[in-house]
Design a protein around this motif. Structure first.
Motif, PDB file in Angstrom:
ATOM      1  N   ASP A 245      -4.778   4.283 -13.780  1.00  0.00           N
ATOM      2  CA  ASP A 245      -5.179   4.716 -12.447  1.00  0.00           C
ATOM      3  C   ASP A 245      -4.081   4.347 -11.458  1.00  0.00           C
ATOM      4  O   ASP A 245      -3.613   3.199 -11.444  1.00  0.00           O
ATOM      5  CB  ASP A 245      -6.487   4.045 -12.025  1.00  0.00           C
TER       6      ASP A 245
ATOM      7  N   VAL B  73      -2.340   4.724  -7.373  1.00  0.00           N
ATOM      8  CA  VAL B  73      -2.465   5.012  -5.946  1.00  0.00           C
ATOM      9  C   VAL B  73      -1.059   5.160  -5.388  1.00  0.00           C
ATOM     10  O   VAL B  73      -0.201   4.295  -5.617  1.00  0.00           O
ATOM     11  CB  VAL B  73      -3.210   3.885  -5.198  1.00  0.00           C
TER      12      VAL B  73
ATOM     13  N   LEU C 126      -3.050  -2.869  -0.236  1.00  0.00           N
ATOM     14  CA  LEU C 126      -3.640  -1.795  -1.027  1.00  0.00           C
ATOM     15  C   LEU C 126      -4.088  -2.285  -2.401  1.00  0.00           C
ATOM     16  O   LEU C 126      -5.060  -1.763  -2.965  1.00  0.00           O
ATOM     17  CB  LEU C 126      -2.640  -0.650  -1.181  1.00  0.00           C
TER      18      LEU C 126
ATOM     19  N   ARG D 292      -7.419  -3.426  -1.815  1.00  0.00           N
ATOM     20  CA  ARG D 292      -8.313  -2.302  -1.522  1.00  0.00           C
ATOM     21  C   ARG D 292      -8.639  -1.501  -2.778  1.00  0.00           C
ATOM     22  O   ARG D 292      -9.751  -0.977  -2.933  1.00  0.00           O
ATOM     23  CB  ARG D 292      -7.636  -1.403  -0.475  1.00  0.00           C
ATOM     24  N   PHE D 293      -7.668  -1.401  -3.697  1.00  0.00           N
ATOM     25  CA  PHE D 293      -7.847  -0.644  -4.934  1.00  0.00           C
ATOM     26  C   PHE D 293      -7.545  -1.548  -6.135  1.00  0.00           C
ATOM     27  O   PHE D 293      -6.516  -1.387  -6.809  1.00  0.00           O
ATOM     28  CB  PHE D 293      -6.911   0.574  -4.965  1.00  0.00           C
TER      29      PHE D 293
ATOM     30  N   ARG E 161      -5.601  -1.023 -10.061  1.00  0.00           N
ATOM     31  CA  ARG E 161      -4.788   0.195 -10.095  1.00  0.00           C
ATOM     32  C   ARG E 161      -3.319  -0.122  -9.839  1.00  0.00           C
ATOM     33  O   ARG E 161      -2.984  -1.129  -9.224  1.00  0.00           O
ATOM     34  CB  ARG E 161      -5.274   1.197  -9.042  1.00  0.00           C
TER      35      ARG E 161
ATOM     36  N   ILE F 203      -0.207   0.416  -7.731  1.00  0.00           N
ATOM     37  CA  ILE F 203       0.038   0.823  -6.347  1.00  0.00           C
ATOM     38  C   ILE F 203       1.510   1.206  -6.213  1.00  0.00           C
ATOM     39  O   ILE F 203       2.402   0.379  -6.427  1.00  0.00           O
ATOM     40  CB  ILE F 203      -0.295  -0.313  -5.355  1.00  0.00           C
TER      41      ILE F 203
ATOM     42  N   THR G  51      -4.691   8.762  -6.709  1.00  0.00           N
ATOM     43  CA  THR G  51      -5.200   8.737  -5.341  1.00  0.00           C
ATOM     44  C   THR G  51      -4.007   8.763  -4.398  1.00  0.00           C
ATOM     45  O   THR G  51      -3.046   8.005  -4.598  1.00  0.00           O
ATOM     46  CB  THR G  51      -6.040   7.471  -5.087  1.00  0.00           C
TER      47      THR G  51
ATOM     48  N   ASP H 144      -8.762  11.600  -4.975  1.00  0.00           N
ATOM     49  CA  ASP H 144      -9.004  11.296  -3.560  1.00  0.00           C
ATOM     50  C   ASP H 144      -7.716  11.442  -2.765  1.00  0.00           C
ATOM     51  O   ASP H 144      -6.628  11.118  -3.254  1.00  0.00           O
ATOM     52  CB  ASP H 144      -9.526   9.870  -3.384  1.00  0.00           C
TER      53      ASP H 144
ATOM     54  N   TYR I 101      -6.420  10.339   1.232  1.00  0.00           N
ATOM     55  CA  TYR I 101      -6.748   9.589   2.444  1.00  0.00           C
ATOM     56  C   TYR I 101      -5.726   9.892   3.528  1.00  0.00           C
ATOM     57  O   TYR I 101      -4.527   9.665   3.343  1.00  0.00           O
ATOM     58  CB  TYR I 101      -6.730   8.083   2.175  1.00  0.00           C
TER      59      TYR I 101
END
Length: 317
Positions: A72, A74, A109, A112-113, A116, A118, A191, A227, A229
């Motif tokens: 995953d 971001v 981040l 926040r995630f 994952r 980043i 994301t 997603d 943002y």
């Protein structure tokens, strides 16, 4: 967009602890950090190519804690003034804002995630050391104001950039090279997060969706985006701060991506740039009419518009 008036001399809102940066040897790779986690997990990748060899961006990767089995990811596109910590420290206008450096934001981040990878994408050029220009993703002037088109290649560049970045970082299941319709690694998900000027990249991707959905090597990559943002988008142009084209927004709705729009009065209630608020409302209204999965929020609405709160949305969204 962070304006010159907001970056005038004398800004010293934040006191920031020093962050050391340790340069390493080969491969254009620099581990960045200090003795304690999570900074120890930061990896700086210099001059990573994307869809073409001359399109280069520096990347910062914060790896998740524990075994790197997840796939995953971001991707964050920062705004004006944001740069690597060491570079911001050398610029008088940037130094007061070091707590929003690329390294610091990567750590925010990561919280926040959790779990994952980043990725923070540094703009390919920073005019006068403060105006971020994402020329590799969207046609832009010196100050980073975009001129959107349906075929500039932002999505393709992102696909290539992530693939090469994953290889350079030694991740176990990198994206296959561009040039075919090879399947993506199992469980790969993406994301996208844009802040301030960085939202121009997300906007450009929206304009490219129609073509990408019928292109074999981009279709699967596009489908991996769960997603998107938009965080207080802004740029120095006189319009197109938010996508308002109904056809383009219809394509975004059809993709099934969950859309999140978080704004502050600094951008959407500035009387000198009233179009920003109008475009934001049209963006929301049009997507809602298409039954898009969308969340939106105005942060700090009872506080005076300020650049401080503009940055704070990165923590609060």
């Amino acid at each position: 967009m962070i304006s010159l008036r907001s970056l005038s001399a004398g800004l010293s809102l934040f006191a920031v602890a020093h962050m050391s940066s340790i340069a390493s040897g080969g491969g254009g790779m620099e581990p960045t950090g200090s003795p304690g986690p999570p900074l120890r997990r930061l990896l700086r990748l210099a001059s990573v190519p994307g869809s073409e060899q001359h399109r280069l961006n520096d990347l910062l990767l914060l790896s998740p804690e524990g075994p790197r089995s997840q796939n995953d990811h971001v991707v964050f596109f920062p705004g004006d003034i944001q740069n690597f910590q060491q570079e911001m420290a050398l610029q008088p206008e940037a130094a007061p804002w070091q707590c929003w450096s690329l390294e610091r934001v990567a750590v925010i981040l990561g919280s926040r995630f959790p779990g994952r990878h980043i990725w923070v994408v540094r703009a390919s050029h920073m005019y006068l050391h403060k105006f971020s220009c994402y020329q590799n993703f969207v046609e832009s002037n010196l100050f980073g104001a975009p001129e959107h088109s349906p075929d500039y290649g932002a999505l393709r560049h992102l696909r290539g950039l992530l693939g090469h970045g994953m290889e350079r970082a030694g991740l176990p299941n990198p994206l296959p090279p561009l040039g075919g319709a090879a399947p993506l690694p199992q469980g790969f998900s993406l994301t996208l997060v844009g802040f301030s000027k960085g939202c121009v990249v997300l906007n450009q991707i929206v304009y490219e969706l129609a073509g990408a959905r019928v292109e074999p090597e981009l279709k699967l990559f596009l489908e991996s985006i769960s997603d998107m943002y938009w965080l207080d988008g802004g740029h120095p142009g006189g319009g197109e701060t938010w996508v308002t084209d109904k056809r383009a927004l219809g394509e975004l709705a059809a993709c099934g991506v969950s859309v999140h729009a978080h704004v502050t009065p600094y951008e959407v209630r500035d009387p000198m740039r009233a179009w920003v608020g109008r475009e934001h409302r049209r963006f929301i209204k049009t997507l809602e009419e298409h039954n898009t999965c969308i969340t939106h929020k105005l942060h700090f609405e009872d506080e005076p518009a300020s650049i401080e709160n503009h940055f704070r949305v990165i923590k609060e969204f």
